[in-house]
Design a protein around this motif. Structure first.
Motif, short mmCIF file in Angstrom:
data_model
loop_
_atom_site.label_atom_id
_atom_site.label_comp_id
_atom_site.label_asym_id
_atom_site.label_seq_id
_atom_site.Cartn_x
_atom_site.Cartn_y
_atom_site.Cartn_z
N GLU A 145 0.84 -1.19 0.00
CA GLU A 145 0.00 0.00 0.00
C GLU A 145 0.88 1.25 0.00
O GLU A 145 2.01 1.24 0.49
N GLY A 146 0.33 2.32 -0.52
CA GLY A 146 0.97 3.63 -0.41
C GLY A 146 2.25 3.79 -1.20
O GLY A 146 3.21 4.40 -0.72
N VAL A 147 2.29 3.25 -2.44
CA VAL A 147 3.50 3.41 -3.27
C VAL A 147 3.30 4.58 -4.23
O VAL A 147 2.19 4.84 -4.70
N PRO A 148 4.36 5.33 -4.54
CA PRO A 148 4.24 6.43 -5.51
C PRO A 148 3.74 5.89 -6.85
O PRO A 148 4.18 4.84 -7.31
N TYR A 171 3.89 13.15 -3.32
CA TYR A 171 3.42 12.70 -4.63
C TYR A 171 2.30 11.66 -4.45
O TYR A 171 2.33 10.87 -3.49
N PRO A 172 1.29 11.66 -5.34
CA PRO A 172 0.18 10.70 -5.20
C PRO A 172 0.64 9.26 -5.09
O PRO A 172 1.64 8.85 -5.70
N ARG A 173 -0.11 8.49 -4.32
CA ARG A 173 0.24 7.09 -4.07
C ARG A 173 -0.93 6.17 -4.44
O ARG A 173 -2.07 6.59 -4.50
N GLY A 174 -0.58 4.91 -4.65
CA GLY A 174 -1.57 3.90 -4.99
C GLY A 174 -1.21 2.58 -4.35
O GLY A 174 -0.32 2.48 -3.52
N SER A 175 -1.92 1.54 -4.77
CA SER A 175 -1.73 0.21 -4.20
C SER A 175 -1.24 -0.77 -5.26
O SER A 175 -1.54 -0.62 -6.44
N ILE A 176 -0.49 -1.75 -4.80
CA ILE A 176 -0.05 -2.85 -5.65
C ILE A 176 -0.60 -4.14 -5.06
O ILE A 176 -0.37 -4.44 -3.88
N ARG A 177 -1.34 -4.89 -5.87
CA ARG A 177 -1.82 -6.22 -5.49
C ARG A 177 -1.53 -7.14 -6.67
O ARG A 177 -2.30 -7.19 -7.64
N LEU A 178 -0.42 -7.85 -6.59
CA LEU A 178 0.00 -8.69 -7.71
C LEU A 178 -0.80 -9.98 -7.73
O LEU A 178 -0.83 -10.73 -6.74
N GLY A 179 -1.42 -10.24 -8.88
CA GLY A 179 -2.18 -11.47 -9.08
C GLY A 179 -1.52 -12.35 -10.13
O GLY A 179 -0.99 -11.85 -11.14
N PHE A 180 -1.55 -13.66 -9.89
CA PHE A 180 -0.89 -14.62 -10.78
C PHE A 180 -1.93 -15.45 -11.52
O PHE A 180 -2.91 -15.92 -10.95
N CYS A 181 -1.71 -15.62 -12.84
CA CYS A 181 -2.58 -16.43 -13.67
C CYS A 181 -1.98 -17.82 -13.82
O CYS A 181 -0.89 -17.97 -14.41
N GLN A 182 -2.66 -18.84 -13.33
CA GLN A 182 -2.15 -20.21 -13.42
C GLN A 182 -2.34 -20.81 -14.80
O GLN A 182 -1.82 -21.89 -15.09
N ASN A 225 -0.92 -6.26 -11.71
CA ASN A 225 -1.35 -5.47 -10.55
C ASN A 225 -2.85 -5.27 -10.65
O ASN A 225 -3.33 -4.43 -11.42
N THR A 226 -3.60 -6.02 -9.87
CA THR A 226 -5.06 -5.98 -9.95
C THR A 226 -5.63 -4.68 -9.40
O THR A 226 -6.81 -4.39 -9.61
N ALA A 227 -4.80 -3.88 -8.69
CA ALA A 227 -5.26 -2.60 -8.13
C ALA A 227 -4.87 -1.42 -9.00
O ALA A 227 -5.07 -0.27 -8.62
N PHE A 228 -4.32 -1.68 -10.17
CA PHE A 228 -3.80 -0.61 -11.02
C PHE A 228 -4.90 0.31 -11.53
O PHE A 228 -5.97 -0.15 -11.94
N ASP A 229 -4.62 1.62 -11.52
CA ASP A 229 -5.53 2.63 -12.04
C ASP A 229 -4.71 3.55 -12.94
O ASP A 229 -3.88 4.32 -12.45
N SER A 230 -4.91 3.46 -14.24
CA SER A 230 -4.09 4.21 -15.19
C SER A 230 -4.26 5.72 -15.02
O SER A 230 -3.39 6.49 -15.43
N ARG A 231 -5.34 6.16 -14.39
CA ARG A 231 -5.57 7.59 -14.19
C ARG A 231 -4.57 8.18 -13.20
O ARG A 231 -4.42 9.41 -13.12
N LEU A 232 -3.89 7.33 -12.45
CA LEU A 232 -2.94 7.82 -11.44
C LEU A 232 -1.52 7.97 -11.97
O LEU A 232 -0.65 8.47 -11.27
N THR A 233 -1.28 7.51 -13.21
CA THR A 233 0.07 7.60 -13.78
C THR A 233 0.17 8.78 -14.73
O THR A 233 -0.83 9.23 -15.30
N GLU A 234 1.38 9.28 -14.88
CA GLU A 234 1.63 10.44 -15.73
C GLU A 234 2.78 10.15 -16.68
O GLU A 234 3.86 9.75 -16.25
N TYR A 235 2.55 10.37 -17.98
CA TYR A 235 3.60 10.27 -18.98
C TYR A 235 3.59 11.59 -19.74
O TYR A 235 2.67 11.86 -20.52
N SER A 236 4.57 12.43 -19.46
CA SER A 236 4.57 13.79 -19.98
C SER A 236 6.01 14.26 -20.13
O SER A 236 6.96 13.47 -20.04
#
Length: 388
Positions: free
Chosen positions: A18-21, A37-48, A55-66
């Motif tokens: 939790e709470g990663v930049p 700087y804004p933070r988010g969560s990482i929840r790594l899920g594995f596909c068998q 990262n099942t908690a990923f939200d692309s709106r929180l990332t910046e490419y500029s």
């Protein structure tokens, strides 16, 4: 959620932070801006099913490419040697001479310019973080850049060769994305594609927690990468590991009836065992590093971290590092003078160490050990170098 790669199997979460930049390569001009700087969560899920990690908690709106995104590795002689050999290999293997090239996620454009120069090609690069005037024009061939994300609206830029380096790991719906690439090629068969991404097999098997960060929402193992391409109209020509196991590379060709390349039978069960061992290994490594940092602080050692990119941000924030490390060193002059996302550590150039004289250098990437030792030696410095 179902796997965004093979779109079949339910993901099983095995690692949570939790709470990663939400960005680690953004240039931040004050310690307060970096710490807040804004933070988010990482929840790594594995596909068998396919061996993919997301990262099942990923939200692309929180990332910046500029324009603030500074990711280039092009100031390293070690990396540039690898880049040039890779470029020459692709040009020679696929006859990339006077061809039309497209690079998706071209960054500052160094690799596309290299391919155009080596083969007198015409290239078009797509990246919202591209910066004008940072790159000298190639001696041969020509390049142009579009400061935007690649999408189907650019399908008219047909190409003989499609390149995508260190970008697919930033995309969450990987299946949707590769279908977009395939549709842009259309019915044409024989179009070569080259993708490079971090090798998740190394990350999970060694618990390289410094390689887990928010922008990287998709983590590929060989079977998951093979399945992605084969189920979306590509024939795999080569799938391998590069840069001392750090990168996966895949070379494929558009083919409406692809056949599996011999030797690509998936070993998802072995990856599953490594995933299962990851949480306990993570706790062990975190405990060991925190104890080591605490000891150095009690001893009053001057400690710096070398490498201000994503690995450095993940290392510092995962361990909750503060005054245990004084500065972060980077050879990229465009990163110097800024501050590390999440912790606010100041980024300095190697010359700063001439007077600071560190006793310990924590190196974020072991492949640069000889390069870093040489740089330090030229300044008369002989600190202990501890590579991750």
């Amino acid at each position: 959620m179902f796997c965004p790669n093979c779109e079949q199997e339910q993901l099983t979460v095995f690692h949570e932070i939790e709470g990663v930049p939400t960005n680690s390569c953004i240039l931040l001009d004050s310690p307060d801006a970096a710490r807040n700087y804004p933070r988010g969560s990482i929840r790594l899920g594995f596909c068998q099913k396919c061996g993919f990690i997301s990262n099942t908690a990923f939200d692309s709106r929180l990332t910046e490419y500029s324009d603030r995104y500074e990711e280039t590795q092009g100031f390293s002689p070690t990396f540039n040697t690898f880049h040039e050999r890779l470029g020459r290999r692709l040009v020679d293997r696929y006859g990339l001479n006077e061809k039309r090239l497209v690079e998706i996620g071209c960054g500052k454009g160094e690799f596309l310019a290299l391919l155009c120069e080596l083969g007198d090609n015409h290239g078009v690069g797509f990246d919202p973080g591209y910066l004008e005037r940072r790159l000298p024009p190639p001696i041969r061939g020509n390049v142009e850049f579009v400061k935007d994300f690649y999408s189907e609206k650019y399908a008219a830029f047909d190409a003989d060769f499609v390149c995508c380096k260190m970008t697919l790991e930033h995309i969450h719906p990987t299946g949707d994305f590769l279908r977009t690439v395939r549709r842009s090629i259309g019915p044409r068969e024989g179009v070569i594609t080259f993708f490079q991404i971090p090798d998740a097999t190394r990350i999970v098997s060694t618990c390289a927690f410094e390689d887990v960060y928010y922008e990287h929402c998709s983590y590929f193992t060989p079977p998951s990468l093979a399945q992605l391409f084969e189920q979306n109209g590509f024939q795999i020509l080569h799938l391998g590991s590069e840069y001392e196991g750090q990168y996966l590379t895949i070379e494929a060709v558009s083919n409406n009836a692809p056949e599996r390349l011999p030797g690509l039978e998936p070993d998802v069960e072995e990856i599953g065992r490594q995933v299962a061992a990851f949480p306990s290994l993570f706790q062990e490594k975190v405990t060991t590093w925190r104890a080591r940092l605490a000891l150095w602080r009690r001893q009053g050692r001057r400690v710096v971290l070398w490498g201000s990119g994503s690995k450095g941000v993940s290392f510092l924030t995962t361990l909750g590092v503060g005054e245990e490390i004084d500065y972060v060193v980077d050879i990229n002059p465009f990163r110097q003078g800024f501050f590390m996302s999440g912790t606010g550590h100041r980024i300095v150039g190697p010359e700063f160490l001439r007077n600071y004289r560190p006793e310990t250098v924590v190196l974020m990437n072991a492949i640069y050990k000889d390069e870093v030792r040489k740089s330090l030696g030229e300044m008369g410095l002989r600190p202990e170098i501890i590579p991750l």
